[in-house]
Scaffold this motif. Sequence first.
Motif, PDB file in Angstrom:
ATOM      1  N   LEU A  46       3.705 -14.340  -1.566  1.00 33.46           N
ATOM      2  CA  LEU A  46       2.287 -14.671  -1.378  1.00 33.46           C
ATOM      3  C   LEU A  46       1.591 -13.746  -0.390  1.00 33.46           C
ATOM      4  O   LEU A  46       0.374 -13.855  -0.200  1.00 33.46           O
ATOM      5  CB  LEU A  46       2.155 -16.118  -0.896  1.00 33.46           C
ATOM      6  N   ILE A  47       2.335 -12.843   0.229  1.00 33.89           N
ATOM      7  CA  ILE A  47       1.765 -11.926   1.221  1.00 33.89           C
ATOM      8  C   ILE A  47       1.468 -10.590   0.557  1.00 33.89           C
ATOM      9  O   ILE A  47       2.356  -9.966  -0.025  1.00 33.89           O
ATOM     10  CB  ILE A  47       2.743 -11.731   2.399  1.00 33.89           C
ATOM     11  N   PRO A  48       0.226 -10.106   0.622  1.00 33.33           N
ATOM     12  CA  PRO A  48      -0.126  -8.845  -0.053  1.00 33.33           C
ATOM     13  C   PRO A  48       0.252  -7.593   0.731  1.00 33.33           C
ATOM     14  O   PRO A  48       0.231  -6.497   0.163  1.00 33.33           O
ATOM     15  CB  PRO A  48      -1.650  -8.956  -0.209  1.00 33.33           C
ATOM     16  N   SER A  49       0.609  -7.726   1.988  1.00 36.86           N
ATOM     17  CA  SER A  49       0.881  -6.550   2.828  1.00 36.86           C
ATOM     18  C   SER A  49       2.382  -6.258   2.889  1.00 36.86           C
ATOM     19  O   SER A  49       3.218  -6.985   2.342  1.00 36.86           O
ATOM     20  CB  SER A  49       0.352  -6.776   4.243  1.00 36.86           C
ATOM     21  N   THR A  50       2.714  -5.200   3.617  1.00 34.92           N
ATOM     22  CA  THR A  50       4.112  -4.785   3.766  1.00 34.92           C
ATOM     23  C   THR A  50       4.937  -5.812   4.521  1.00 34.92           C
ATOM     24  O   THR A  50       6.174  -5.796   4.440  1.00 34.92           O
ATOM     25  CB  THR A  50       4.166  -3.428   4.500  1.00 34.92           C
ATOM     26  N   TYR A  51       4.293  -6.722   5.229  1.00 38.86           N
ATOM     27  CA  TYR A  51       5.023  -7.735   5.990  1.00 38.86           C
ATOM     28  C   TYR A  51       5.862  -8.644   5.083  1.00 38.86           C
ATOM     29  O   TYR A  51       6.738  -9.361   5.569  1.00 38.86           O
ATOM     30  CB  TYR A  51       4.049  -8.575   6.811  1.00 38.86           C
ATOM     31  N   LYS A  52       5.602  -8.609   3.772  1.00 36.85           N
ATOM     32  CA  LYS A  52       6.405  -9.414   2.845  1.00 36.85           C
ATOM     33  C   LYS A  52       7.875  -9.029   2.904  1.00 36.85           C
ATOM     34  O   LYS A  52       8.749  -9.860   2.694  1.00 36.85           O
ATOM     35  CB  LYS A  52       5.890  -9.258   1.423  1.00 36.85           C
ATOM     36  N   TRP A  53       8.165  -7.765   3.234  1.00 32.55           N
ATOM     37  CA  TRP A  53       9.542  -7.316   3.246  1.00 32.55           C
ATOM     38  C   TRP A  53      10.317  -7.880   4.424  1.00 32.55           C
ATOM     39  O   TRP A  53      11.548  -7.910   4.406  1.00 32.55           O
ATOM     40  CB  TRP A  53       9.581  -5.793   3.232  1.00 32.55           C
ATOM     41  N   GLY A  54       9.607  -8.316   5.456  1.00 31.39           N
ATOM     42  CA  GLY A  54      10.282  -9.020   6.541  1.00 31.39           C
ATOM     43  C   GLY A  54      10.888 -10.324   6.052  1.00 31.39           C
ATOM     44  O   GLY A  54      12.030 -10.673   6.406  1.00 31.39           O
ATOM     45  N   THR A  56      21.606 -10.969  -8.073  1.00 31.36           N
ATOM     46  CA  THR A  56      20.610 -10.405  -8.981  1.00 31.36           C
ATOM     47  C   THR A  56      19.198 -10.926  -8.708  1.00 31.36           C
ATOM     48  O   THR A  56      18.216 -10.276  -9.072  1.00 31.36           O
ATOM     49  CB  THR A  56      20.987 -10.710 -10.433  1.00 31.36           C
ATOM     50  N   TYR A  57      19.078 -12.081  -8.067  1.00 27.03           N
ATOM     51  CA  TYR A  57      17.748 -12.637  -7.798  1.00 27.03           C
ATOM     52  C   TYR A  57      16.938 -11.781  -6.822  1.00 27.03           C
ATOM     53  O   TYR A  57      15.752 -11.506  -7.076  1.00 27.03           O
ATOM     54  CB  TYR A  57      17.863 -14.077  -7.290  1.00 27.03           C
ATOM     55  N   PRO A  58      17.500 -11.350  -5.684  1.00 28.00           N
ATOM     56  CA  PRO A  58      16.716 -10.467  -4.796  1.00 28.00           C
ATOM     57  C   PRO A  58      16.323  -9.151  -5.461  1.00 28.00           C
ATOM     58  O   PRO A  58      15.253  -8.593  -5.161  1.00 28.00           O
ATOM     59  CB  PRO A  58      17.659 -10.232  -3.610  1.00 28.00           C
ATOM     60  N   ILE A  59      17.172  -8.644  -6.354  1.00 26.13           N
ATOM     61  CA  ILE A  59      16.828  -7.399  -7.065  1.00 26.13           C
ATOM     62  C   ILE A  59      15.613  -7.626  -7.950  1.00 26.13           C
ATOM     63  O   ILE A  59      14.680  -6.806  -7.981  1.00 26.13           O
ATOM     64  CB  ILE A  59      18.038  -6.924  -7.895  1.00 26.13           C
ATOM     65  N   CYS A  60      15.609  -8.742  -8.670  1.00 21.44           N
ATOM     66  CA  CYS A  60      14.456  -9.064  -9.518  1.00 21.44           C
ATOM     67  C   CYS A  60      13.207  -9.276  -8.676  1.00 21.44           C
ATOM     68  O   CYS A  60      12.119  -8.822  -9.037  1.00 21.44           O
ATOM     69  CB  CYS A  60      14.773 -10.304 -10.358  1.00 21.44           C
ATOM     70  N   TRP A  61      13.342  -9.967  -7.538  1.00 22.73           N
ATOM     71  CA  TRP A  61      12.193 -10.204  -6.656  1.00 22.73           C
ATOM     72  C   TRP A  61      11.620  -8.878  -6.158  1.00 22.73           C
ATOM     73  O   TRP A  61      10.387  -8.692  -6.135  1.00 22.73           O
ATOM     74  CB  TRP A  61      12.618 -11.061  -5.472  1.00 22.73           C
ATOM     75  N   ALA A  62      12.471  -7.972  -5.755  1.00 26.83           N
ATOM     76  CA  ALA A  62      12.012  -6.684  -5.235  1.00 26.83           C
ATOM     77  C   ALA A  62      11.264  -5.882  -6.301  1.00 26.83           C
ATOM     78  O   ALA A  62      10.291  -5.178  -5.997  1.00 26.83           O
ATOM     79  CB  ALA A  62      13.200  -5.884  -4.703  1.00 26.83           C
ATOM     80  N   CYS A  63      11.690  -5.997  -7.547  1.00 26.33           N
ATOM     81  CA  CYS A  63      11.053  -5.240  -8.624  1.00 26.33           C
ATOM     82  C   CYS A  63       9.788  -5.906  -9.147  1.00 26.33           C
ATOM     83  O   CYS A  63       8.954  -5.238  -9.772  1.00 26.33           O
ATOM     84  CB  CYS A  63      12.038  -5.058  -9.783  1.00 26.33           C
ATOM     85  N   SER A  64       9.629  -7.198  -8.918  1.00 25.72           N
ATOM     86  CA  SER A  64       8.474  -7.919  -9.461  1.00 25.72           C
ATOM     87  C   SER A  64       7.475  -8.288  -8.370  1.00 25.72           C
ATOM     88  O   SER A  64       6.536  -7.529  -8.088  1.00 25.72           O
ATOM     89  CB  SER A  64       8.953  -9.162 -10.213  1.00 25.72           C
ATOM     90  N   GLY A  89       7.785  -8.203  -5.224  1.00 25.19           N
ATOM     91  CA  GLY A  89       7.838  -7.316  -4.069  1.00 25.19           C
ATOM     92  C   GLY A  89       7.101  -6.018  -4.281  1.00 25.19           C
ATOM     93  O   GLY A  89       6.028  -5.787  -3.711  1.00 25.19           O
ATOM     94  N   ALA A  90       7.652  -5.139  -5.103  1.00 29.87           N
ATOM     95  CA  ALA A  90       7.078  -3.799  -5.287  1.00 29.87           C
ATOM     96  C   ALA A  90       6.204  -3.679  -6.523  1.00 29.87           C
ATOM     97  O   ALA A  90       5.598  -2.624  -6.751  1.00 29.87           O
ATOM     98  CB  ALA A  90       8.206  -2.774  -5.361  1.00 29.87           C
ATOM     99  N   ASN A  91       6.132  -4.727  -7.354  1.00 30.49           N
ATOM    100  CA  ASN A  91       5.293  -4.715  -8.557  1.00 30.49           C
ATOM    101  C   ASN A  91       5.656  -3.564  -9.492  1.00 30.49           C
ATOM    102  O   ASN A  91       4.798  -2.883 -10.046  1.00 30.49           O
ATOM    103  CB  ASN A  91       3.807  -4.630  -8.173  1.00 30.49           C
ATOM    104  N   VAL A  92       6.953  -3.340  -9.647  1.00 27.43           N
ATOM    105  CA  VAL A  92       7.425  -2.277 -10.521  1.00 27.43           C
ATOM    106  C   VAL A  92       7.410  -2.726 -11.982  1.00 27.43           C
ATOM    107  O   VAL A  92       7.076  -1.946 -12.875  1.00 27.43           O
ATOM    108  CB  VAL A  92       8.847  -1.829 -10.106  1.00 27.43           C
TER     109      VAL A  92
END
Length: 279
Positions: free
Chosen positions: A143-151, A199-207, A209-212
Amino acid sequence: MSGNDALNSNPPDAVLHVSTHGSDWLWAAFSLLACFLLVTVGITFTRPRGARLFHQIAVIVLTTASIAYFSMASDLGATPVVTEFRGDHVTRQVWYVRYIQWFINFPLLLLELLLATGLSLSDILTTLFMAVVLVVSGLVGSLIPSTYKWGFFVFGCSALFYIWYVLLWHAPHTTFAAGGVVRKGYYLAASYLAFMLITYPICWACSEGANVISPTSEMIWYGILDVFAGPCFLFVFLWELRGVDYNAFGLQSGKFVGYAPRAPAAATSEKTPVGPQAA
């Protein structure tokens, strides 16, 4: 009107949103989960009273997942969030209903598995709390649009490392109440679940998280994971427990009336010996 009309009845409110094909896949996943649920309910009623705990946990998990996927297939349960790498005015659907599902189901899946071990109650509660940390961190980060989401991504991964430690190291070194049969089944189920969790964090990072990947690809990926980590895992685990004596777990409620008919109080009192004969 024939066909899938979910997106017309409930129009998306984000630029990047699930497509009709994505909704079709979600309806298919919902149907699969609902079928698994009905089968599990039927199997549960074939079990004797006092030996249904693991099956009833599975019923709760599958019921929650079915409702969540019905909501997502109907294009309900999402909110628009500005993306980090797509521009200031590009929004993406974030499905909070999925995180509600995980908030309920993930701790229950761990509970299902850890109840078969010799872990103490405090260790089990701590592990379940880490599951909650993992899910909540993923929700807040999405829900966070900034880079702070990665924290929050780091917080969630740290909780996941603890869960791996318990599943793959701490729990296997405890004394299993039901013996080697359960231990063997636990190794299989714990290894399977631990692999799925990575596999869940990988999917989160690609969707989120990074909107890949697109929301439709996200739905397909998460849907496959939820099917394999939910009903498939539960059926493997319950199959491994099919011949185990539940008395070894000591999980009965303690209410005698729940497992056997109680004799009438008057008849019991009349036949109760007194004095030295009572010994």
